[in-house]
Design a protein around this motif. Structure first.
Motif, PDB file in Angstrom:
ATOM      1  N   LEU A 123      24.606 -13.846 130.793  1.00 26.33           N
ATOM      2  CA  LEU A 123      23.592 -13.508 129.788  1.00 26.33           C
ATOM      3  C   LEU A 123      24.112 -12.440 128.839  1.00 26.33           C
ATOM      4  O   LEU A 123      23.963 -12.553 127.613  1.00 26.33           O
ATOM      5  N   ASN A 126      26.661 -13.888 126.562  1.00 28.57           N
ATOM      6  CA  ASN A 126      26.000 -14.754 125.582  1.00 28.57           C
ATOM      7  C   ASN A 126      25.369 -13.915 124.471  1.00 28.57           C
ATOM      8  O   ASN A 126      25.440 -14.259 123.290  1.00 28.57           O
ATOM      9  N   HIS A 127      24.750 -12.810 124.872  1.00 32.69           N
ATOM     10  CA  HIS A 127      24.171 -11.913 123.874  1.00 32.69           C
ATOM     11  C   HIS A 127      25.247 -11.372 122.941  1.00 32.69           C
ATOM     12  O   HIS A 127      25.084 -11.372 121.724  1.00 32.69           O
ATOM     13  N   GLY A 130      26.323 -13.984 120.610  1.00 33.91           N
ATOM     14  CA  GLY A 130      25.279 -14.200 119.602  1.00 33.91           C
ATOM     15  C   GLY A 130      25.326 -13.122 118.534  1.00 33.91           C
ATOM     16  O   GLY A 130      25.227 -13.403 117.337  1.00 33.91           O
ATOM     17  N   ASN A 131      25.516 -11.879 118.968  1.00 36.97           N
ATOM     18  CA  ASN A 131      25.544 -10.774 118.003  1.00 36.97           C
ATOM     19  C   ASN A 131      26.776 -10.846 117.117  1.00 36.97           C
ATOM     20  O   ASN A 131      26.708 -10.592 115.917  1.00 36.97           O
ATOM     21  N   SER A 133      28.343 -13.568 116.388  1.00 36.47           N
ATOM     22  CA  SER A 133      28.143 -14.713 115.494  1.00 36.47           C
ATOM     23  C   SER A 133      27.250 -14.306 114.318  1.00 36.47           C
ATOM     24  O   SER A 133      27.501 -14.664 113.165  1.00 36.47           O
ATOM     25  N   ARG A 134      26.217 -13.492 114.606  1.00 38.40           N
ATOM     26  CA  ARG A 134      25.325 -13.034 113.531  1.00 38.40           C
ATOM     27  C   ARG A 134      26.100 -12.162 112.538  1.00 38.40           C
ATOM     28  O   ARG A 134      25.997 -12.334 111.324  1.00 38.40           O
ATOM     29  N   THR A 137      28.400 -14.313 110.442  1.00 40.98           N
ATOM     30  CA  THR A 137      27.662 -15.062 109.425  1.00 40.98           C
ATOM     31  C   THR A 137      27.269 -14.137 108.281  1.00 40.98           C
ATOM     32  O   THR A 137      27.388 -14.490 107.098  1.00 40.98           O
ATOM     33  N   GLN A 138      26.810 -12.924 108.656  1.00 35.34           N
ATOM     34  CA  GLN A 138      26.402 -11.947 107.653  1.00 35.34           C
ATOM     35  C   GLN A 138      27.597 -11.559 106.768  1.00 35.34           C
ATOM     36  O   GLN A 138      27.491 -11.527 105.540  1.00 35.34           O
ATOM     37  N   LYS A 139      28.739 -11.321 107.407  1.00 37.97           N
ATOM     38  CA  LYS A 139      29.915 -10.898 106.639  1.00 37.97           C
ATOM     39  C   LYS A 139      30.445 -12.045 105.780  1.00 37.97           C
ATOM     40  O   LYS A 139      30.907 -11.817 104.667  1.00 37.97           O
TER      41      LYS A 139
END
Lengths: 389, 222
Positions: A123, A126-127, A130-131, A133-134, A137-139
């Motif tokens: 978990l 995975n977190h 996920g962070n 990946s965020r 994507t933002q960059k």
């Protein structure tokens, strides 16, 4: 203290639960190592009926000898062992063998704490993913925006530079033509340097404008039909001066002769000019550069072969990328900004084609492009016959 | 077809299928539902609120009623996190942002999706939203605040029993930045805890997505 009958009933209920409901592997095994009975969980976990099978069949045997035999010999101790499961993934269980009359009972269970720890770690990972990946994507979005800003700035700046650079060039050429008789030799030399620099500046500005236009998605093709011989005529003329100055011979080998193409002629001429001037630039004095074409599957391949030093595999991978540091040093010591091949790639790709580059060791380089079948126009003879090649 | 007041009917029409797939751990089916909605240009806000949040609240309810296991709840959360990542490219515009928020989950808090979605909603309203995920140590939170100089800090709390960790985070931020506005929110506050926030100046409890958006659009305090 429970009465004996009650103890038997409790044992029977417990055994029934172990056999039918518990998530623990339970095997009744003969002392020789044959499985006499397997509970529901064991059968589901392994995906095989098990009864009558040798105990060793369920284990993943590594170099350490028979696993089942060792477990049965160490009665009452708990040991790790890996089994094959129905889903194809091995599973590690903690096994304990207990004697039961003439037989043995083998229990296999997972470590609940280990599972909890694993779940928690998965978990957390995975977190983290996920962070990340965020953030990525933002960059990416920010980079795309900054790139668009850069393109816009590039377009505006070079557009404003084009006119003064053009004026400097025109006036320098005019002075060379009209005032050469009245100027001293050293002044003429300075004037020639001004003209050559202005010419180089104009080329760079034009490349930047092309990049800005392409990157902003404004590369519009003005399609027409032209024969391959016509497409190379102007590029040959444009490089002839620099080639003859250094004794470089440019030969042509165009096939199929007279092949007509449905392309943006002006833009393809720009590509061929770029390939040719690179080839002349890279070749030693007195060398031969060849420009040619051949059918390539349903399409056509253009190529320019030089006699230069070629390029490494690593450079080949970046050859058609803008600002990728593949520009290199020009013959006059100027550093090329290396945009020509990137622009060529975009133009060729807009036609549905691809760039190609080869550099066999010690044999110069061949750089070119392949255009797809839809770029082939009917030959004049086909048109007359109503057919298309 | 399940409906909820004010929700997008296109989301309502696939909600039951999505929830069932989520509970079954059918990641591919969930992806197909979400991609279908994106292809139909359903707004991101509707996906976040009418689909992701609603389904996760329902999974949480089922867990509290002992109707699904914690493993199912964790898997549903992980799948939802994947779905958020799937649509997130549409969240970020990339252009320069004037307002900045740092969103974090406090120490010992392993539920981060609510905080992440809140951060994304701020992005949708033109903020630059930095997100520190689950179980953020105070030092990381303070470092990011120092680095990004945010206009607002958001702290998310899902489990009521982690309230002391939230209060500790509030103490840490307040000590370093006495005037920095802070919002807190999350499922934990369904069970109370509001009164423990009263001793902090400039700390606002945000109870609904609408309240959150009022703040993001400058129409609500802080």
């Amino acid at each position: 203290m429970e009465a004996p009958d009650s103890n038997i009933a409790i044992a029977a209920a417990g055994w029934h639960f172990l056999c039918e409901r518990a998530e623990i592997l339970v095997l009744r095994v003969s002392r020789e190592g044959a499985i006499l009975h397997a509970n529901r969980h064991a059968v589901e976990l392994t995906g095989i009926p098990l009864e009558g099978e040798p105990l060793e069949h369920i284990f993943l045997g590594f170099a350490d000898g028979p696993v089942g035999r060792r477990l049965l010999d160490r009665t009452g101790e708990t040991h790790l062992a890996n089994i094959r499961t129905a889903n194809g993934l091995p599973e590690t269980l903690y096994f304990t063998a207990l004697p039961a009359g003439d037989e043995m009972v083998l229990f296999g269970q997972t470590d609940a704490q280990e599972q909890v720890r694993l779940r928690k770690e998965v978990l957390a990972l995975n977190h983290e993913m996920g962070n990340l990946s965020r953030e990525l994507t933002q960059k990416n979005a920010e980079l795309a925006w900054l790139n668009a800003q850069k393109t816009q700035f590039l377009g505006m700046a070079t557009h404003d530079l084009r006119k003064p650079a053009g004026l400097i060039l025109s006036y320098a050429e005019m002075l060379e033509e009209e005032a050469s008789g009245t100027l001293r030799e050293d002044h003429l030399h300075l004037l020639d340097t001004i003209r050559a620099s202005a010419e180089r500046m104009k080329r760079v500005i034009e490349d930047f404008l092309d990049v800005a236009m392409i990157e902003s998605g404004k590369l519009n093709l003005d399609m027409g039909v032209a024969a391959i011989e016509e497409l190379v005529k102007s590029p040959l003329l444009l490089v002839s001066k620099s080639a003859s100055r250094r004794g470089v011979v440019v030969t042509t080998d165009l096939a199929p002769a007279g092949q007509r193409l449905r392309v943006d002629g002006q833009k393809l001429e720009q590509v061929i000019t770029n390939l040719l001037s690179n080839a002349v630039e890279q070749s030693p004095d007195g060398a031969t550069v060849q420009v040619g074409s051949r059918r390539h599957g349903d399409g056509i391949r253009f190529f320019v072969t030089d006699a230069g030093k070629g390029f490494s595999e690593e450079v080949r991978g970046r050859l058609f990328t803008a600002f990728a540091g593949t520009g290199g040093q020009k013959r006059d010591g100027e550093r090329s900004i290396g945009l020509g091949l990137a622009i060529s790639r975009r133009i060729v790709e807009a036609h549905g084609g691809t760039m190609m580059a080869e550099s066999p060791p010690g044999k110069g380089a061949t750089v070119g492009f392949i255009l797809p079948a839809q770029c082939l126009a009917p030959m004049r003879s086909d048109e007359q016959n109503g057919g298309v090649r | 077809m399940s409906e909820q007041p004010g929700s997008d009917p296109r989301v309502d029409s696939v909600y039951d299928r999505y929830l069932a797939s989520l509970l079954e751990g059918e990641r591919t089916e969930c992806t197909s539902v979400v991609e279908g909605l994106r292809a139909g240009e359903v707004p991101l806000r509707s996906l976040y609120v009418d689909l992701f949040q609603r389904a996760l609240y329902q999974v949480g309810d089922l867990w509290e009623q002992n109707r699904v296991s914690v493993a199912t709840e964790h898997l549903a959360t992980a799948i939802t996190e994947r779905m958020v990542a799937l649509v997130e490219p549409g969240v970020f515009g990339g252009e320069a942002r004037r307002r900045v928020i740092v969103v974090a989950c406090v120490a010992d808090e392993y539920h981060q999706l609510g905080g992440r979605m809140a951060a994304d909603l701020f992005e949708l309203h033109g903020w630059r939203a930095y997100f520190l995920g689950a179980n953020t140590p105070h030092s990381s939170l303070l470092d990011l605040i120092e680095k990004t100089k945010p206009d607002l800090v958001g702290l998310s709390l899902s489990i009521y029993f982690n309230l002391p960790s939230l209060l500790a985070a509030l103490d840490a931020v307040r000590a370093a930045h006495p005037d920095l506005p802070i919002i807190v929110g999350g499922q934990a506050f369904r069970w109370g805890g509001e009164e423990s926030l009263r001793r902090y100046e400039g700390v606002t409890l945000v109870k609904t997505v609408d309240d959150l958006e009022r703040i993001a659009t400058g129409h609500g305090s802080p």
